[in-house]
Design an enzyme around this catalytic site. Structure first.
Site, mmCIF file in Angstrom:
data_model
loop_
_atom_site.group_PDB
_atom_site.id
_atom_site.type_symbol
_atom_site.label_atom_id
_atom_site.label_comp_id
_atom_site.label_asym_id
_atom_site.label_seq_id
_atom_site.Cartn_x
_atom_site.Cartn_y
_atom_site.Cartn_z
ATOM 1 N N TYR A 198 18.496 -20.799 23.957
ATOM 2 C CA TYR A 198 18.812 -19.988 22.769
ATOM 3 C C TYR A 198 19.175 -20.907 21.610
ATOM 4 O O TYR A 198 19.958 -21.848 21.786
ATOM 5 C CB TYR A 198 19.994 -19.060 23.059
ATOM 6 C CG TYR A 198 19.555 -17.634 23.303
ATOM 7 C CD1 TYR A 198 18.817 -16.960 22.342
ATOM 8 C CD2 TYR A 198 19.891 -16.963 24.472
ATOM 9 C CE1 TYR A 198 18.405 -15.652 22.546
ATOM 10 C CE2 TYR A 198 19.483 -15.659 24.688
ATOM 11 C CZ TYR A 198 18.736 -15.006 23.712
ATOM 12 O OH TYR A 198 18.328 -13.721 23.916
ATOM 13 N N GLU B 243 19.769 -19.671 17.969
ATOM 14 C CA GLU B 243 19.918 -18.923 16.709
ATOM 15 C C GLU B 243 20.371 -19.850 15.586
ATOM 16 O O GLU B 243 21.277 -20.664 15.766
ATOM 17 C CB GLU B 243 20.955 -17.809 16.858
ATOM 18 C CG GLU B 243 20.440 -16.603 17.591
ATOM 19 C CD GLU B 243 20.806 -16.627 19.045
ATOM 20 O OE1 GLU B 243 20.957 -17.742 19.600
ATOM 21 O OE2 GLU B 243 20.948 -15.549 19.627
ATOM 22 N N ASP C 129 -1.692 -13.646 2.636
ATOM 23 C CA ASP C 129 -1.664 -13.623 4.099
ATOM 24 C C ASP C 129 -2.907 -14.378 4.574
ATOM 25 O O ASP C 129 -4.019 -13.853 4.541
ATOM 26 C CB ASP C 129 -1.688 -12.163 4.567
ATOM 27 C CG ASP C 129 -1.688 -12.037 6.079
ATOM 28 O OD1 ASP C 129 -1.999 -13.033 6.762
ATOM 29 O OD2 ASP C 129 -1.397 -10.935 6.583
ATOM 30 N N THR D 180 -0.496 -16.233 10.899
ATOM 31 C CA THR D 180 -0.333 -16.408 12.338
ATOM 32 C C THR D 180 -0.725 -17.851 12.635
ATOM 33 O O THR D 180 -1.307 -18.532 11.781
ATOM 34 C CB THR D 180 -1.274 -15.484 13.140
ATOM 35 O OG1 THR D 180 -2.599 -15.665 12.645
ATOM 36 C CG2 THR D 180 -0.878 -14.028 13.015
ATOM 37 N N LYS E 138 -5.068 -18.138 15.334
ATOM 38 C CA LYS E 138 -6.462 -17.748 15.069
ATOM 39 C C LYS E 138 -7.269 -19.020 14.800
ATOM 40 O O LYS E 138 -7.411 -19.844 15.693
ATOM 41 C CB LYS E 138 -6.490 -16.740 13.904
ATOM 42 C CG LYS E 138 -5.752 -15.436 14.236
ATOM 43 C CD LYS E 138 -5.904 -14.412 13.151
ATOM 44 C CE LYS E 138 -5.325 -13.070 13.542
ATOM 45 N NZ LYS E 138 -3.926 -12.874 13.144
ATOM 46 N N ARG F 26 0.247 -18.219 20.124
ATOM 47 C CA ARG F 26 0.504 -16.971 19.383
ATOM 48 C C ARG F 26 1.806 -17.150 18.616
ATOM 49 O O ARG F 26 2.793 -17.656 19.157
ATOM 50 C CB ARG F 26 0.675 -15.798 20.348
ATOM 51 C CG ARG F 26 -0.496 -15.569 21.247
ATOM 52 C CD ARG F 26 -0.465 -14.176 21.811
ATOM 53 N NE ARG F 26 -0.916 -13.250 20.795
ATOM 54 C CZ ARG F 26 -2.200 -13.056 20.502
ATOM 55 N NH1 ARG F 26 -3.138 -13.716 21.126
ATOM 56 N NH2 ARG F 26 -2.537 -12.186 19.576
HETATM 57 N N1 DSN Z 1 -5.181 -8.228 15.466
HETATM 58 C C1 DSN Z 1 -5.462 -9.194 14.441
HETATM 59 C C2 DSN Z 1 -6.922 -9.286 14.165
HETATM 60 O O1 DSN Z 1 -7.677 -9.135 15.088
HETATM 61 O O2 DSN Z 1 -7.322 -9.539 13.044
HETATM 62 C C3 DSN Z 1 -4.712 -8.946 13.184
HETATM 63 O O3 DSN Z 1 -3.471 -8.460 13.442
#
Ligand code: DSN
Length: 421
Positions: free
Chosen positions: A54, A56, A201, A228, A231, A237
């Site tokens: 932990y 925080e 974003d 994120t 990707k 993730r």
């Molecule tokens: N689920 C993601 C996507 O496939 O673009 C976005 O949140």
């Protein structure tokens, strides 16, 4: 030896599911544009003892003891993220992209304030103000759309007119199903003219930006980027918020992430982010990002040659959106199913102004980040596009296509390392 010797002994049910998923990933072709394969090093960090801890707070300012190593890990992740994206500040604690967006809204807005963001049906994301999210109970989302669906062009003049009328506190750019580059300078101008903070974003294209294969919104004056990490960036993730230069904004974002919305950060995930950022800082990552785009272009050329309708007419990035209803007379759901049977995983997707329902829309969305990680190039990308057309026109059975896809997949194993091949 098994990859999971302890799970194999102690939890056979989960073991079977893990082995099944590994086989599915190895033998099939992953075309969901938001998915990728991480390195073994990233997996090792995810499976490390940091999951026990932990922490925080932030490095040097924690609420619990024993932070000698977590502080080092988080500081490294922050420094690498800043370097990758040219940011002055980075918060690497968000557990996912939605968390990063939600924290950013609460950092910069009061209840009732307005966000000007892209409509989901034209490529925006749920967290950009779709009515099904609770965010819309708190903030006022005004949405913009494409002016021309055939080219993907946005109507920046109309956006400016609307912004002057609704006075947004955030001008939000970014998408999860839009295949074109945005005109960041115009977004940033509109935000400046109306006194709003500009937020992009970059979740889908973070890897392309990090690899210099797409424009960096910070270079056009954007204030904040949310993302994120799993990707095109090819990390674990997770999420992250980057601030170009304002210490004041960065401080508000830190407060909104913790203690505003999250408790203890997931330090194993932050270590994995740091590992993937180091991978993305290597020159080889630039080649990877360039290949993603070249491979998308190779697919695009095949679809164009066959007269298949692509929303916005093609792609500048890693993803393509096909209108399968007009092109093949089948719905997105049927197309997803057929291709799934052929070993190609992608997702049904609404197209702009779709008249069909979200669970059975007119389109499919797919992209090249994962297959590019497997070392596939333009030849293989064109081959996959042709197989997709053959399956969707039912010239080839899904079963016959599956044999070809499995051969292709097995000839391009998922790599363990991007540094030591
Ligand atoms: N689920 C993601 C996507 O496939 O673009 C976005 O949140």
């Amino acid at each position: 030896m098994s990859e999971y010797p302890f799970i194999e002994q102690e939890d056979p049910d989960i073991f079977r599911a893990l082995v099944g998923e590994d086989k599915r990933q190895a033998e099939g072709l992953e075309l969901i544009p938001s998915e990728n394969y991480v390195s073994r090093a990233v997996k090792e960090a995810m499976a490390s003892s940091l999951t026990n801890k932990y922490s925080e707070g932030y490095p040097g300012k924690r609420y619990y003891g024993g932070q000698e190593f977590t502080d080092a890990v988080e500081s490294l992740a922050v420094e690498r993220a800043k370097k990758l994206f040219g940011a002055a500040f980075a918060n690497v604690q968000p557990l996912g992209g939605a968390n990063a967006n939600i924290a950013t809204y609460f950092a910069l807005l009061e209840p009732g304030d307005t966000v000007l963001g892209m409509d989901l049906s034209h490529g925006g994301h749920l967290t950009h103000g779709h009515p099904v999210t609770y965010l819309t109970k708190i903030f006022n989302f005004v949405r913009y759309k494409m002016k021309n669906i055939e080219t993907g062009e946005l109507d920046y003049d109309d956006m400016r007119r609307v912004a002057k009328k609704v006075k947004p506190k955030i001008v939000l750019a970014g998408f999860s199903a839009y295949p074109r580059e945005l005109d960041y300078a115009k977004f940033a101008d509109i935000a400046r003219e109306t006194g709003a903070v500009s937020v992009m974003d970059i979740a889908h294209i973070a890897g392309l930006i990090a690899g210099n294969a797409a424009k960096n919104p910070f270079e056009y004056g954007f204030d904040v980027m949310t993302t994120t990490t799993h990707k095109t960036l090819r990390g674990p993730r997770g999420g992250m918020v980057l601030t170009r230069e304002s210490a004041d904004i960065a401080k508000k974002i830190d407060k909104a992430v913790f203690p505003g919305f999250q408790g203890g950060p997931h330090m194993h995930q932050i270590a994995a982010k740091a590992v993937s950022f180091a991978e993305a800082l290597r020159p080889s990552f630039k080649k990877y990002a360039e290949r993603i785009i070249a491979n998308t272009k190779a697919m695009e050329n095949v679809f164009r040659k066959h007269g298949v309708r692509m929303i916005t007419g093609g792609s500048d990035n890693h993803l393509i959106l096909l209108d399968v209803w007009t092109s093949f007379g089948i719905s997105g759901r049927e197309a997803e199913l057929l291709l799934d049977q052929a070993g190609i995983t992608l997702n049904k997707n609404a197209i702009a102004d779709d008249t069909r329902k979200p669970m059975d829309p007119s389109g499919i969305r797919f992209g090249t980040p994962a297959m590019t990680t497997r070392g596939m190039g333009e030849v293989e990308s064109a081959q996959v596009a042709q197989i997709m057309i053959d399956v969707l026109t039912k010239r080839t059975s899904a079963l016959a296509a599956k044999e070809e896809i499995t051969r292709l997949a097995l000839a391009h194993p998922i790599p363990d390392s991007f540094i030591h091949p």
